[in-house]
Design a protein around this motif. Structure first.
Motif, PDB file in Angstrom:
ATOM      1  N   MET A 190       0.800  -1.217   0.000  1.00  0.00           N
ATOM      2  CA  MET A 190       0.000   0.000   0.000  1.00  0.00           C
ATOM      3  C   MET A 190       0.842   1.280   0.000  1.00  0.00           C
ATOM      4  SD  MET A 190      -2.848  -1.282  -0.484  1.00  0.00           S
ATOM      5  CE  MET A 190      -3.660   0.304  -0.667  1.00  0.00           C
ATOM      6  N   PRO A 191       1.999   1.327   0.665  1.00  0.00           N
ATOM      7  CA  PRO A 191       2.831   2.530   0.564  1.00  0.00           C
ATOM      8  C   PRO A 191       3.127   2.930  -0.879  1.00  0.00           C
ATOM      9  CG  PRO A 191       3.615   1.202   2.375  1.00  0.00           C
ATOM     10  CD  PRO A 191       2.533   0.393   1.694  1.00  0.00           C
ATOM     11  N   ASP A 192       3.428   1.950  -1.725  1.00  0.00           N
ATOM     12  CA  ASP A 192       3.733   2.281  -3.113  1.00  0.00           C
ATOM     13  C   ASP A 192       2.503   2.813  -3.841  1.00  0.00           C
ATOM     14  OD1 ASP A 192       5.605   2.277  -5.352  1.00  0.00           O
ATOM     15  OD2 ASP A 192       4.267   0.786  -6.216  1.00  0.00           O
ATOM     16  N   PHE A 193       1.349   2.222  -3.580  1.00  0.00           N
ATOM     17  CA  PHE A 193       0.113   2.697  -4.205  1.00  0.00           C
ATOM     18  C   PHE A 193      -0.140   4.157  -3.850  1.00  0.00           C
ATOM     19  CE2 PHE A 193      -3.163  -0.598  -5.751  1.00  0.00           C
ATOM     20  CZ  PHE A 193      -3.248   0.043  -6.974  1.00  0.00           C
ATOM     21  N   PHE A 194       0.018   4.498  -2.571  1.00  0.00           N
ATOM     22  CA  PHE A 194      -0.244   5.865  -2.142  1.00  0.00           C
ATOM     23  C   PHE A 194       0.826   6.821  -2.667  1.00  0.00           C
ATOM     24  CE2 PHE A 194      -3.042   3.922   1.101  1.00  0.00           C
ATOM     25  CZ  PHE A 194      -4.168   4.706   0.865  1.00  0.00           C
TER      26      PHE A 194
ATOM     27  N   TRP B 221     -11.733   0.917   1.088  1.00  0.00           N
ATOM     28  CA  TRP B 221     -11.181   1.956   1.951  1.00  0.00           C
ATOM     29  C   TRP B 221     -10.169   2.842   1.231  1.00  0.00           C
ATOM     30  CZ3 TRP B 221      -6.000   2.380   3.094  1.00  0.00           C
ATOM     31  CH2 TRP B 221      -5.200   1.263   2.807  1.00  0.00           C
ATOM     32  N   PHE B 222      -9.492   2.312   0.213  1.00  0.00           N
ATOM     33  CA  PHE B 222      -8.482   3.092  -0.495  1.00  0.00           C
ATOM     34  C   PHE B 222      -9.092   4.311  -1.176  1.00  0.00           C
ATOM     35  CE2 PHE B 222      -6.026   4.047  -4.328  1.00  0.00           C
ATOM     36  CZ  PHE B 222      -4.744   4.183  -3.821  1.00  0.00           C
ATOM     37  N   ILE B 223     -10.206   4.107  -1.915  1.00  0.00           N
ATOM     38  CA  ILE B 223     -10.793   5.250  -2.614  1.00  0.00           C
ATOM     39  C   ILE B 223     -11.601   6.130  -1.668  1.00  0.00           C
ATOM     40  CG2 ILE B 223     -10.804   4.136  -4.867  1.00  0.00           C
ATOM     41  CD1 ILE B 223     -13.800   3.672  -4.528  1.00  0.00           C
ATOM     42  N   TYR B 224     -11.894   5.658  -0.472  1.00  0.00           N
ATOM     43  CA  TYR B 224     -12.479   6.508   0.566  1.00  0.00           C
ATOM     44  C   TYR B 224     -11.414   7.461   1.104  1.00  0.00           C
ATOM     45  CZ  TYR B 224     -15.222   7.730   4.760  1.00  0.00           C
ATOM     46  OH  TYR B 224     -15.928   8.400   5.742  1.00  0.00           O
ATOM     47  N   LEU B 225     -10.214   6.951   1.274  1.00  0.00           N
ATOM     48  CA  LEU B 225      -9.151   7.725   1.914  1.00  0.00           C
ATOM     49  C   LEU B 225      -8.455   8.691   0.963  1.00  0.00           C
ATOM     50  CD1 LEU B 225      -8.130   7.758   4.835  1.00  0.00           C
ATOM     51  CD2 LEU B 225      -6.269   6.249   4.140  1.00  0.00           C
ATOM     52  N   LEU B 226      -8.377   8.345  -0.323  1.00  0.00           N
ATOM     53  CA  LEU B 226      -7.684   9.221  -1.266  1.00  0.00           C
ATOM     54  C   LEU B 226      -8.219  10.654  -1.266  1.00  0.00           C
ATOM     55  CD1 LEU B 226      -6.836   7.281  -4.565  1.00  0.00           C
ATOM     56  CD2 LEU B 226      -5.261   8.367  -2.957  1.00  0.00           C
TER      57      LEU B 226
ATOM     58  N   CYS C 284      -3.050   7.851   9.415  1.00  0.00           N
ATOM     59  CA  CYS C 284      -1.791   7.954  10.146  1.00  0.00           C
ATOM     60  C   CYS C 284      -0.706   7.074   9.529  1.00  0.00           C
ATOM     61  CB  CYS C 284      -2.000   7.565  11.606  1.00  0.00           C
ATOM     62  SG  CYS C 284      -3.047   8.728  12.533  1.00  0.00           S
ATOM     63  N   GLY C 285      -1.098   5.903   9.054  1.00  0.00           N
ATOM     64  CA  GLY C 285      -0.120   4.964   8.526  1.00  0.00           C
ATOM     65  C   GLY C 285       0.289   5.212   7.098  1.00  0.00           C
ATOM     66  N   ARG C 286      -0.528   5.932   6.313  1.00  0.00           N
ATOM     67  CA  ARG C 286      -0.281   6.024   4.866  1.00  0.00           C
ATOM     68  C   ARG C 286      -0.017   7.428   4.340  1.00  0.00           C
ATOM     69  NH1 ARG C 286       0.551   0.645   4.689  1.00  0.00           N
ATOM     70  NH2 ARG C 286      -1.330  -0.544   5.206  1.00  0.00           N
TER      71      ARG C 286
ATOM     72  N   VAL D 105       2.068   9.729   4.926  1.00  0.00           N
ATOM     73  CA  VAL D 105       3.461  10.083   4.666  1.00  0.00           C
ATOM     74  C   VAL D 105       3.900   9.633   3.278  1.00  0.00           C
ATOM     75  CG1 VAL D 105       4.417   7.964   5.716  1.00  0.00           C
ATOM     76  CG2 VAL D 105       5.811  10.055   5.600  1.00  0.00           C
ATOM     77  N   TYR D 106       3.372   8.524   2.805  1.00  0.00           N
ATOM     78  CA  TYR D 106       3.758   8.028   1.479  1.00  0.00           C
ATOM     79  C   TYR D 106       3.091   8.854   0.379  1.00  0.00           C
ATOM     80  CZ  TYR D 106       5.288   4.163   4.369  1.00  0.00           C
ATOM     81  OH  TYR D 106       5.896   3.405   5.348  1.00  0.00           O
ATOM     82  N   PHE D 107       1.816   9.158   0.552  1.00  0.00           N
ATOM     83  CA  PHE D 107       1.121  10.007  -0.410  1.00  0.00           C
ATOM     84  C   PHE D 107       1.790  11.379  -0.489  1.00  0.00           C
ATOM     85  CE2 PHE D 107      -2.041  13.237  -1.395  1.00  0.00           C
ATOM     86  CZ  PHE D 107      -2.655  12.727  -2.527  1.00  0.00           C
ATOM     87  N   TYR D 108       2.057  11.969   0.656  1.00  0.00           N
ATOM     88  CA  TYR D 108       2.669  13.301   0.685  1.00  0.00           C
ATOM     89  C   TYR D 108       4.077  13.267   0.105  1.00  0.00           C
ATOM     90  CZ  TYR D 108       3.590  18.023   2.363  1.00  0.00           C
ATOM     91  OH  TYR D 108       3.875  19.361   2.429  1.00  0.00           O
ATOM     92  N   SER D 109       4.784  12.178   0.320  1.00  0.00           N
ATOM     93  CA  SER D 109       6.135  12.043  -0.244  1.00  0.00           C
ATOM     94  C   SER D 109       6.081  11.957  -1.762  1.00  0.00           C
ATOM     95  CB  SER D 109       6.821  10.799   0.327  1.00  0.00           C
ATOM     96  OG  SER D 109       7.050  10.941   1.721  1.00  0.00           O
ATOM     97  N   GLY D 110       5.062  11.269  -2.300  1.00  0.00           N
ATOM     98  CA  GLY D 110       4.907  11.228  -3.747  1.00  0.00           C
ATOM     99  C   GLY D 110       4.719  12.619  -4.316  1.00  0.00           C
ATOM    100  N   TYR D 111       3.926  13.421  -3.617  1.00  0.00           N
ATOM    101  CA  TYR D 111       3.699  14.808  -4.026  1.00  0.00           C
ATOM    102  C   TYR D 111       4.949  15.658  -3.854  1.00  0.00           C
ATOM    103  CZ  TYR D 111       2.310  19.662  -2.970  1.00  0.00           C
ATOM    104  OH  TYR D 111       2.238  21.032  -2.894  1.00  0.00           O
TER     105      TYR D 111
END
Length: 346
Positions: free
Chosen positions: A57-61, A131-136, A177-179, A181-187
């Motif tokens: 999931m980190p890579d997806f985000f 849950w993934f498309i809920y959180l995005l 909380c868990g994910r 950081v990965y989304f923001y890092s991609g940005y």
């Protein structure tokens, strides 16, 4: 797995490969764990699921945040349409579909009033695989709201939240909380991600050596149980995301395993629809006992989940039920540009 319905910009081959790897791993996880839970035993596929756990999931985000800098300064109406309403439409639609299949079972356990309460909970507690498309959309809005704050401070807070391994029992809070950081890092670090891909394409031998080293370290830490330690989980998440990016780049360079690229191009289709063929195939194989080996059953269910989702999409288009995978114009709150696209590389 981004999708905003605007005109598609040129696709980036390694991004599609990386997303393809990710969506196959997601389907594999749900398929394997579902089969093993139903059969009360594990098979050889369990090792693949555990190996991928630190980075799946980190890579997806991270990939979902890669192109955010291109659109983050759009006006709020357009931004909310592409990054919130779009995903909300698919979430609500597919919750209704998934819930419809599971409602009779829920009713048998606690009555139809219980079913109604469970459905209402899906608005605050993401339902099942969705849950993934809920959180995005939450990530998209938080990032836009905070774009004028010091990015280093936001990243440090996000990394600290991941390291804290927050476990409240509420999916949105815990996964945010868990994910995030990965989304923001991609940005935030998109240019470095593309530089990593370019370097891997230029030096494939060095890239393969790095992948081999990563696989050994990741596998050893997972096998020892250290992968969930604070900071270790964060490091493995980023290392694994980098590894998938390198894999995607090398596969794109050689034009190998094009089915993964196809899966990446249609990752939202697979994500939305894989639950049905997965569940049907699992039930049939386990009830008929045609195949004794649980690992083989898990593999077949995984393939059925991916291929079945694509088949459902094709059938939906054939019978003009496009609304299942394409947001109708009635649900747009900002002008629609050109033709709809499921997943522009934006």
């Amino acid at each position: 797995m981004t999708s905003n319905g605007t005109s598609a910009s040129p696709r980036i081959d390694w991004v599609d490969y990386a997303k393809g790897i990710c969506i196959v791993m997601v389907v594999m996880m749900h398929s394997v764990l579902g089969v093993e839970k139903a059969a009360d035993q594990t098979g050889f596929m369990h090792a693949f699921v555990m190996f991928a756990k630190p980075f799946r999931m980190p890579d997806f985000f991270l990939i979902s945040g890669l192109f955010l800098a291109v659109v983050i300064d759009r006006n709020w109406r357009t931004y909310l349409d592409r990054k919130v309403v779009h995903f909300a439409y698919f979430y609500l639609l597919w919750v209704a579909i998934q819930f419809g299949f599971k409602a009779p079972g829920f009713a048998a356990e606690g009555g139809w009033q219980h079913v109604g309460m469970l459905y209402l909970q899906t608005f605050i507690e993401p339902f099942g695989t969705l849950w993934f498309i809920y959180l995005l959309p939450v990530f998209f809005v938080v990032t836009k709201l905070s774009r004028k704050l010091p990015s280093a401070a936001i990243w440090i807070v996000a990394a600290a939240l991941e390291t804290a391994h927050v476990a409240t029992g509420w999916t949105v809070i815990d996964e945010f909380c868990g994910r995030f950081v990965y989304f923001y890092s991609g940005y935030l670090f998109a240019s470095y991600v593309f530089a990593l891909s370019d370097r891997s394409r230029e030096k494939p031998v060095l890239a393969l050596a790095g992948l081999a080293l990563w696989a050994i370290v990741n596998g050893a830490l997972v096998a020892s149980g250290f992968d969930e330690w604070p900071l270790v989980s964060l490091a493995l998440g980023f290392a694994g995301a980098g590894a998938i990016i390198v894999m995607g780049t090398l596969l794109a360079r050689m034009q190998w395993l094009n089915f993964l690229r196809y899966c990446g191009e249609h990752s939202i289709v697979i994500y939305l629809a894989f639950f049905l063929p997965m569940a049907v195939t699992r039930t049939l194989l386990l009830k008929t006992s045609l195949i004794a080996d649980i690992g083989t059953v898990s593999l077949i269910v995984t393939v059925a989940g991916v291929a079945g989702a694509v088949l459902i999409w094709r059938l939906a288009l054939a019978v003009r039920a496009n609304f299942l995978f394409e947001r109708p114009a009635a649900f747009w709150i900002a002008p629609k540009k050109a033709r709809p696209a499921l997943q522009p590389a934006e």
